[in-house]
Design a protein around this motif. Structure first.
Motif, PDB file in Angstrom:
ATOM      1  N   ARG A  99     -14.557  81.966   3.830  1.00 22.05           N
ATOM      2  CA  ARG A  99     -16.272  81.704   4.377  1.00 22.05           C
ATOM      3  C   ARG A  99     -15.770  82.079   5.618  1.00 22.05           C
ATOM      4  N   ALA A 100     -14.907  81.019   6.506  1.00 29.98           N
ATOM      5  CA  ALA A 100     -14.735  80.858   8.469  1.00 29.98           C
ATOM      6  C   ALA A 100     -14.796  82.420   8.627  1.00 29.98           C
ATOM      7  N   LYS A 101     -13.408  82.800   7.657  1.00 30.33           N
ATOM      8  CA  LYS A 101     -13.221  84.648   8.478  1.00 30.33           C
ATOM      9  C   LYS A 101     -14.800  85.860   8.392  1.00 30.33           C
ATOM     10  N   GLY A 102     -15.224  85.077   7.371  1.00 29.45           N
ATOM     11  CA  GLY A 102     -17.020  86.055   7.186  1.00 29.45           C
ATOM     12  C   GLY A 102     -16.729  86.764   5.929  1.00 29.45           C
ATOM     13  N   VAL A 103     -15.895  86.482   5.397  1.00 29.21           N
ATOM     14  CA  VAL A 103     -15.667  87.395   3.776  1.00 29.21           C
ATOM     15  C   VAL A 103     -16.581  86.316   3.040  1.00 29.21           C
ATOM     16  N   PRO A 104     -17.554  87.464   2.585  1.00 30.66           N
ATOM     17  CA  PRO A 104     -18.640  87.020   1.193  1.00 30.66           C
ATOM     18  C   PRO A 104     -17.878  86.528  -0.231  1.00 30.66           C
ATOM     19  N   VAL A 105     -18.551  84.933  -0.195  1.00 31.68           N
ATOM     20  CA  VAL A 105     -17.553  84.728  -1.425  1.00 31.68           C
ATOM     21  C   VAL A 105     -18.743  84.174  -2.431  1.00 31.68           C
ATOM     22  N   PHE A 106     -18.153  84.992  -3.730  1.00 31.33           N
ATOM     23  CA  PHE A 106     -19.663  84.722  -4.190  1.00 31.33           C
ATOM     24  C   PHE A 106     -18.978  83.587  -5.481  1.00 31.33           C
ATOM     25  N   ALA A 107     -19.452  82.585  -7.247  1.00 31.92           N
ATOM     26  CA  ALA A 107     -19.190  82.383  -7.661  1.00 31.92           C
ATOM     27  C   ALA A 107     -19.315  83.150  -9.042  1.00 31.92           C
ATOM     28  N   LEU A 108     -18.377  83.475  -9.732  1.00 29.94           N
ATOM     29  CA  LEU A 108     -19.029  84.114 -10.874  1.00 29.94           C
ATOM     30  C   LEU A 108     -18.392  82.458 -12.321  1.00 29.94           C
ATOM     31  N   SER A 109     -19.281  81.942 -12.973  1.00 35.57           N
ATOM     32  CA  SER A 109     -19.197  80.653 -13.654  1.00 35.57           C
ATOM     33  C   SER A 109     -19.581  81.013 -14.829  1.00 35.57           C
ATOM     34  N   ASN A 110     -19.125  80.221 -15.766  1.00 33.35           N
ATOM     35  CA  ASN A 110     -20.167  80.035 -17.100  1.00 33.35           C
ATOM     36  C   ASN A 110     -19.887  78.150 -17.033  1.00 33.35           C
ATOM     37  N   PHE A 111     -21.514  77.521 -17.267  1.00 33.21           N
ATOM     38  CA  PHE A 111     -22.061  77.178 -16.217  1.00 33.21           C
ATOM     39  C   PHE A 111     -23.444  76.553 -17.190  1.00 33.21           C
ATOM     40  N   GLY A 112     -23.212  75.101 -17.170  1.00 32.38           N
ATOM     41  CA  GLY A 112     -25.163  75.199 -17.809  1.00 32.38           C
ATOM     42  C   GLY A 112     -25.743  74.536 -16.404  1.00 32.38           C
ATOM     43  N   ARG A 113     -27.170  74.849 -16.309  1.00 33.07           N
ATOM     44  CA  ARG A 113     -27.652  74.718 -15.460  1.00 33.07           C
ATOM     45  C   ARG A 113     -27.592  73.146 -15.005  1.00 33.07           C
ATOM     46  N   GLU A 114     -27.391  72.130 -15.961  1.00 27.10           N
ATOM     47  CA  GLU A 114     -27.547  70.553 -15.823  1.00 27.10           C
ATOM     48  C   GLU A 114     -26.367  70.451 -15.543  1.00 27.10           C
ATOM     49  N   THR A 115     -25.531  71.152 -15.916  1.00 29.46           N
ATOM     50  CA  THR A 115     -24.018  70.424 -15.999  1.00 29.46           C
ATOM     51  C   THR A 115     -23.732  71.260 -14.298  1.00 29.46           C
ATOM     52  N   PHE A 116     -24.386  72.743 -14.189  1.00 27.02           N
ATOM     53  CA  PHE A 116     -23.920  72.496 -12.771  1.00 27.02           C
ATOM     54  C   PHE A 116     -24.294  71.732 -11.861  1.00 27.02           C
ATOM     55  N   ALA A 117     -25.651  70.790 -12.002  1.00 28.20           N
ATOM     56  CA  ALA A 117     -26.458  71.126 -10.445  1.00 28.20           C
ATOM     57  C   ALA A 117     -25.510  69.187 -10.372  1.00 28.20           C
ATOM     58  N   GLU A 118     -25.014  68.433 -11.938  1.00 29.69           N
ATOM     59  CA  GLU A 118     -24.573  67.788 -11.797  1.00 29.69           C
ATOM     60  C   GLU A 118     -23.684  67.675 -11.622  1.00 29.69           C
ATOM     61  N   ALA A 119     -22.460  68.591 -11.483  1.00 26.21           N
ATOM     62  CA  ALA A 119     -21.371  69.365 -11.115  1.00 26.21           C
ATOM     63  C   ALA A 119     -21.598  69.417  -8.860  1.00 26.21           C
ATOM     64  N   LEU A 120     -22.381  69.724  -8.739  1.00 25.51           N
ATOM     65  CA  LEU A 120     -23.019  69.898  -6.425  1.00 25.51           C
ATOM     66  C   LEU A 120     -22.878  68.902  -6.565  1.00 25.51           C
ATOM     67  N   ARG A 121     -23.887  67.368  -7.090  1.00 27.69           N
ATOM     68  CA  ARG A 121     -23.659  66.139  -6.301  1.00 27.69           C
ATOM     69  C   ARG A 121     -21.703  65.779  -6.680  1.00 27.69           C
ATOM     70  N   HIS A 122     -21.544  65.933  -7.121  1.00 25.98           N
ATOM     71  CA  HIS A 122     -19.900  65.803  -7.194  1.00 25.98           C
ATOM     72  C   HIS A 122     -19.217  66.341  -5.706  1.00 25.98           C
ATOM     73  N   TYR A 123     -19.660  68.118  -5.816  1.00 29.53           N
ATOM     74  CA  TYR A 123     -18.925  67.988  -5.387  1.00 29.53           C
ATOM     75  C   TYR A 123     -19.458  69.443  -4.511  1.00 29.53           C
ATOM     76  N   PRO A 124     -20.313  69.037  -3.290  1.00 29.45           N
ATOM     77  CA  PRO A 124     -20.701  69.677  -2.299  1.00 29.45           C
ATOM     78  C   PRO A 124     -19.730  70.004  -1.905  1.00 29.45           C
ATOM     79  N   PHE A 125     -18.565  70.776  -2.376  1.00 37.12           N
ATOM     80  CA  PHE A 125     -18.263  72.452  -1.726  1.00 37.12           C
ATOM     81  C   PHE A 125     -19.255  73.348  -2.417  1.00 37.12           C
TER      82      PHE A 125
END
Length: 207
Positions: A99-125
């Motif tokens: 990201r610091a180099k300006g390279v676009p970075v995407f996630a592509l993940s099998n994750f539930g809606r609520e489980t992803f929200a839970e992960a976001l709370r613990h892993y801000p990155f």
């Protein structure tokens, strides 16, 4: 050959460890964990969550169906974050270096809606992607072609300009079949080397 323009990360076992078996071995012991996983279709339930079913509802329904295993099943909701931990620090550094180099970075993940929200709370990155393509929101999951096509269309990046890393061979194979560049993730060190070899990062940036 097309120049790489963007990097696509899986999340589980690439950026954060995902190991329910290790959690249950610690909490109930390996013999009971093996019996539990044999008696209860817990991974099938998780796949429904990954496709958009309501996490708490699915866990509660399964616990009612298997009262003898209700405590173990309910851990999948109440203690889920312990199964999805810890983060993999060098992978997070690579994400941020790109990201610091300006390279676009995407996630592509099998994750539930609520489980992803839970992960976001613990892993801000996890909020730092240019976009996260999450199966629960899209109601599409790897390795089916539709979720890869969605990322291509909505990111605007051609398949041959994408580099995708994932820990599951079937997900890598599905991306490669569409013309994506791929890297089977077996640890952050080898992936760092790949990013350097592709000219996306210098050795210092990938440290």
């Amino acid at each position: 050959m097309a120049r790489l323009e963007a990097v696509v990360f899986d999340i589980g076992n690439v950026l954060i460890e995902w190991n329910p078996e290790r959690f249950y071995d610690r909490v109930v012991g390996e013999p009971r964990r093996r019996a539990f996983f044999k008696a209860v279709a817990i991974h099938a339930m998780n796949e429904r969550v990954d496709l958009g079913a309501v996490w708490e509802d699915e866990v509660s329904a399964l616990a009612r169906e298997h009262p003898d295993w209700a405590e173990e099943i309910n851990h999948w909701h109440g203690r889920w974050i312990e199964m999805a931990s810890p983060e993999i620090p060098r992978s997070v550094r690579l994400l941020r270096a790109l990201r610091a180099k300006g390279v676009p970075v995407f996630a592509l993940s099998n994750f539930g809606r609520e489980t992803f929200a839970e992960a976001l709370r613990h892993y801000p990155f996890l909020s730092e992607f240019d976009r996260a393509f999450v199966s629960g929101h899209l109601r599409q999951a790897k390795p089916e072609p539709a979720i890869y096509e969605t990322l291509e269309r909505e990111s605007g990046v051609a398949p041959g300009a994408l580099l995708f890393t994932d820990d599951r061979p079937e997900n890598i194979e599905a991306a490669a079949a569409r013309g994506w560049h791929t890297h089977l993730f077996e640890g952050p060190d080898a992936f760092a080397d790949r990013l350097v070899a592709e000219g996306l990062l210098t050795a210092g940036e990938a440290a």
